[in-house]
Design a protein around this motif. Structure first.
Motif, PDB file in Angstrom:
ATOM      1  N   TRP A 149     -45.101 -14.937 -46.002  1.00  0.00           N
ATOM      2  CA  TRP A 149     -44.853 -16.334 -45.680  1.00  0.00           C
ATOM      3  C   TRP A 149     -46.052 -16.893 -44.919  1.00  0.00           C
ATOM      4  O   TRP A 149     -46.599 -16.239 -44.021  1.00  0.00           O
ATOM      5  CB  TRP A 149     -43.621 -16.491 -44.786  1.00  0.00           C
ATOM      6  CG  TRP A 149     -42.331 -16.088 -45.419  1.00  0.00           C
ATOM      7  CD1 TRP A 149     -41.459 -16.875 -46.111  1.00  0.00           C
ATOM      8  CD2 TRP A 149     -41.716 -14.788 -45.374  1.00  0.00           C
ATOM      9  NE1 TRP A 149     -40.350 -16.173 -46.519  1.00  0.00           N
ATOM     10  CE2 TRP A 149     -40.482 -14.863 -46.072  1.00  0.00           C
ATOM     11  CE3 TRP A 149     -42.078 -13.552 -44.813  1.00  0.00           C
ATOM     12  CZ2 TRP A 149     -39.638 -13.791 -46.223  1.00  0.00           C
ATOM     13  CZ3 TRP A 149     -41.234 -12.485 -44.962  1.00  0.00           C
ATOM     14  CH2 TRP A 149     -40.028 -12.598 -45.675  1.00  0.00           C
ATOM     15  N   VAL A 205     -46.957 -19.348 -42.104  1.00  0.00           N
ATOM     16  CA  VAL A 205     -46.155 -19.894 -41.001  1.00  0.00           C
ATOM     17  C   VAL A 205     -47.040 -20.754 -40.119  1.00  0.00           C
ATOM     18  O   VAL A 205     -48.264 -20.564 -40.039  1.00  0.00           O
ATOM     19  CB  VAL A 205     -45.508 -18.762 -40.172  1.00  0.00           C
ATOM     20  CG1 VAL A 205     -44.603 -17.901 -41.047  1.00  0.00           C
ATOM     21  CG2 VAL A 205     -46.566 -17.904 -39.491  1.00  0.00           C
ATOM     22  N   GLY A 227     -42.323 -18.631 -34.059  1.00  0.00           N
ATOM     23  CA  GLY A 227     -41.068 -18.559 -34.778  1.00  0.00           C
ATOM     24  C   GLY A 227     -39.880 -18.751 -33.841  1.00  0.00           C
ATOM     25  O   GLY A 227     -40.064 -18.874 -32.612  1.00  0.00           O
ATOM     26  N   TRP A 255     -38.926 -19.719 -37.951  1.00  0.00           N
ATOM     27  CA  TRP A 255     -39.436 -20.802 -38.772  1.00  0.00           C
ATOM     28  C   TRP A 255     -38.392 -21.219 -39.819  1.00  0.00           C
ATOM     29  O   TRP A 255     -37.657 -20.373 -40.345  1.00  0.00           O
ATOM     30  CB  TRP A 255     -40.696 -20.361 -39.514  1.00  0.00           C
ATOM     31  CG  TRP A 255     -41.804 -19.895 -38.603  1.00  0.00           C
ATOM     32  CD1 TRP A 255     -42.742 -20.661 -38.005  1.00  0.00           C
ATOM     33  CD2 TRP A 255     -42.084 -18.553 -38.215  1.00  0.00           C
ATOM     34  NE1 TRP A 255     -43.616 -19.893 -37.261  1.00  0.00           N
ATOM     35  CE2 TRP A 255     -43.232 -18.579 -37.369  1.00  0.00           C
ATOM     36  CE3 TRP A 255     -41.483 -17.310 -38.462  1.00  0.00           C
ATOM     37  CZ2 TRP A 255     -43.776 -17.439 -36.790  1.00  0.00           C
ATOM     38  CZ3 TRP A 255     -42.005 -16.175 -37.895  1.00  0.00           C
ATOM     39  CH2 TRP A 255     -43.148 -16.237 -37.064  1.00  0.00           C
ATOM     40  N   VAL A 291     -37.723 -22.209 -43.477  1.00  0.00           N
ATOM     41  CA  VAL A 291     -38.431 -21.890 -44.720  1.00  0.00           C
ATOM     42  C   VAL A 291     -38.213 -22.982 -45.756  1.00  0.00           C
ATOM     43  O   VAL A 291     -37.074 -23.387 -46.024  1.00  0.00           O
ATOM     44  CB  VAL A 291     -37.963 -20.534 -45.292  1.00  0.00           C
ATOM     45  CG1 VAL A 291     -38.715 -20.210 -46.586  1.00  0.00           C
ATOM     46  CG2 VAL A 291     -38.159 -19.432 -44.270  1.00  0.00           C
ATOM     47  N   GLU A 316     -42.481 -24.354 -39.285  1.00  0.00           N
ATOM     48  CA  GLU A 316     -42.211 -24.355 -40.715  1.00  0.00           C
ATOM     49  C   GLU A 316     -42.882 -23.142 -41.366  1.00  0.00           C
ATOM     50  O   GLU A 316     -43.931 -22.656 -40.907  1.00  0.00           O
ATOM     51  CB  GLU A 316     -42.759 -25.651 -41.343  1.00  0.00           C
ATOM     52  CG  GLU A 316     -42.048 -26.059 -42.613  1.00  0.00           C
ATOM     53  CD  GLU A 316     -42.501 -27.423 -43.106  1.00  0.00           C
ATOM     54  OE1 GLU A 316     -41.745 -28.029 -43.891  1.00  0.00           O
ATOM     55  OE2 GLU A 316     -43.599 -27.878 -42.740  1.00  0.00           O
ATOM     56  N   ALA A 317     -42.299 -22.640 -42.446  1.00  0.00           N
ATOM     57  CA  ALA A 317     -42.854 -21.514 -43.202  1.00  0.00           C
ATOM     58  C   ALA A 317     -42.642 -21.773 -44.685  1.00  0.00           C
ATOM     59  O   ALA A 317     -41.745 -22.532 -45.074  1.00  0.00           O
ATOM     60  CB  ALA A 317     -42.189 -20.200 -42.794  1.00  0.00           C
ATOM     61  N   THR A 332     -51.782 -23.894 -41.259  1.00  0.00           N
ATOM     62  CA  THR A 332     -51.125 -22.585 -41.193  1.00  0.00           C
ATOM     63  C   THR A 332     -51.700 -21.790 -40.028  1.00  0.00           C
ATOM     64  O   THR A 332     -52.927 -21.749 -39.820  1.00  0.00           O
ATOM     65  CB  THR A 332     -51.337 -21.810 -42.503  1.00  0.00           C
ATOM     66  OG1 THR A 332     -50.682 -22.500 -43.559  1.00  0.00           O
ATOM     67  CG2 THR A 332     -50.797 -20.390 -42.408  1.00  0.00           C
TER      68      THR A 332
END
Length: 484
Positions: A131, A133, A137, A139, A141, A160-161, A174
């Motif tokens: 993932w 990310v 976390g 996160w 998905v 978010e992931a 990211t």
């Protein structure tokens, strides 16, 4: 060039170990290496007397060259070739580099540097399946994933992931990539890391993945314009892979030397059993693949028989860099090689070698940028000539460096010749070389099972004595095995 029909040798200080830069002089426009005293390095270039009348043999033709010296002369022969320019100076030998597709470049030598055409990688990519990310976390998905080869995905926001595959483009913003085996998704669809805190960093007391973890950043391997490999690099499968990754469709290389094989002898059969004084031709089937394994492009194999006129026509009409003849190098009634060379004004560089088998081999310069290696007709003697004269010359033409010499102790004593070097087929067993039987000049049974030829000095070698070895090109499973 020296006088046609006379012997020419390289300077006494020369060695067989040409480095790559020396060999690549063959493909550099106008380049010429000279000795400090101003004379040409290699075969002598001072004009000599006029050629002898046709049919007359040199008075000292049987003064054979010592085996190590013959190899030195052969290795340097191509470097010494050249045409007379203004003022009598010899122009440097030139071999024009060629551009070939990657599929045709294996085993050749780079004639131009391999420079990066782009950054590698050319964009930030994921090093693992997992993932992508953003921030600490757990996160949330996204539903859609990111696959390799797809367009740039939408940026991530903190918390978010998104699922990502190895090689896929990293979304903007990211923080890191969490490997598949290091994450779990709870019943609410949130992603958690299963890594212990010891493998995480702390930010304001919150455990976080290390920034950039499992991300290959753009330009990690190279930046556009960086030199990846220099001139003189042998093109191996790994080099082909690097060139492709760097965006190359073709590479500039030293071309393969072109070789033409002329099989002499009326007594040779091309099929069936020997009969009525006729024997099977062993060299016609053996030499072309052996020469290809040495890096040559065999452009023709012709059967000439014992026809002097046909031999002369074949030699003078050949467009090859190297002509290889089989048989006809002695002084018998149908041995036409020497008379033909004298008639066409060829320059004898090596005329007989102090080696057994293979003593009556020869090397001649037939014209600028072309040589002829005359092999004896006996099969193992021809192999000896191939490795003594053809291999060093082809290596120079192809800009390959000389192999590092090595020795192994002999498992058994080997009887030597009183005055000449002997080449004996051997197999390699552990840290010893085991001499093989069936090593007479007309025999192939020994060399067919061999890994190498042992170089036995005059007088022989005792059991346990170290002997220099000449590897057969296929025995090491190396890049030289190019049979197609």
């Amino acid at each position: 060039m020296t006088a046609p029909g006379t012997r020419a040798e390289a300077p006494a200080g020369d060695t067989d170990d040409l480095d790559v830069e020396e060999a690549l002089a063959l493909v550099r426009e106008g380049h010429r290496e000279s000795r400090d005293d101003g004379t040409d390095d290699g075969a002598g270039q001072v004009p000599g007397p006029s050629p002898r009348p046709a049919g007359e043999r040199p008075a000292e033709r049987h003064r054979a060259t010592p085996w190590p010296r013959a190899r030195e002369i052969a290795a340097r022969a191509a470097r010494a070739q050249g045409t007379r320019g203004e003022g009598g100076a010899a122009a440097g030998a030139r071999r024009t580099p060629v551009s070939v597709s990657l599929g045709d470049a294996l085993g050749l030598v780079l004639a131009a540097p391999l420079d990066a055409l782009t950054d590698l990688p050319s964009f930030d990519t994921s090093a693992m399946d997992g993932w992508a990310v953003a921030g600490p976390g757990p996160w949330q998905v996204r539903e859609e994933g990111v696959l390799a080869g797809h367009a740039l995905p939408e940026p991530l926001t903190d918390g978010e992931a998104v699922r990502i595959a190895t090689g896929a483009r990293i979304p903007a913003d990211t923080t890191a990539v969490l490997r598949s085996e290091h994450g779990r998704i709870d019943t609410q669809g949130r992603l958690h890391t299963t890594l212990p805190h010891s493998r995480l960093r702390s930010s304001g007391g919150t455990p976080m993945l290390h920034h950039g973890q499992d991300i290959r950043p753009r330009g990690q391997e190279c930046r556009s314009g960086d030199q990846l490999l220099p001139v003189g690099t042998l093109v191996t499968p790994a080099v082909l892979g690097l060139a492709a990754a760097a965006g190359y469709d073709t590479v500039t290389v030293v071309p393969r030397p072109r070789v033409e094989v002329l099989v002499l002898g009326d007594e040779l059969l091309t099929e069936g059993l020997p009969h009525d004084g006729l024997i099977r031709d062993a060299l016609g089937p053996m030499l072309p693949p052996w020469l290809r394994a040495l890096g040559a492009d065999v452009i023709a194999v012709r059967r000439i028989g014992d026809d002097a006129r046909a031999l002369r026509k074949a030699v003078t009409g050949s467009k090859a860099d190297l002509i290889v003849t089989t048989g006809g190098t002695a002084a018998g009634p149908v041995d036409h090689v020497h008379p033909i060379l004298e008639r066409i004004g060829a320059e004898l560089l090596v005329d007989g070698v102090k080696v057994r088998p293979g003593h009556p081999m020869l090397l001649a310069r037939t014209k600028d940028h072309q040589h002829l290696v005359g092999l004896p007709g006996n099969p193992l003697a021809a192999v000896s000539g191939l490795l003594t004269l053809a291999e060093p010359l082809l290596r120079t033409l192809a800009a390959h460096p000389a192999p590092e010499p090595y020795t192994l102790p002999l498992k058994e004593a080997v009887q030597g010749h009183p005055n000449d070097t002997r080449l004996i087929p051997v197999v390699l067993r552990g840290d010893h070389a085991v001499p093989l039987h069936y090593n007479g000049p007309a025999m192939l049974r020994g060399v067919a099972a061999a890994d190498a030829l042992a170089v036995v000095p005059p007088g022989g070698a005792r059991q346990g004595e170290e002997a220099e070895l000449l590897d057969l090109p296929w025995a090491t499973a190396g890049i030289g095995v190019c049979f197609t």
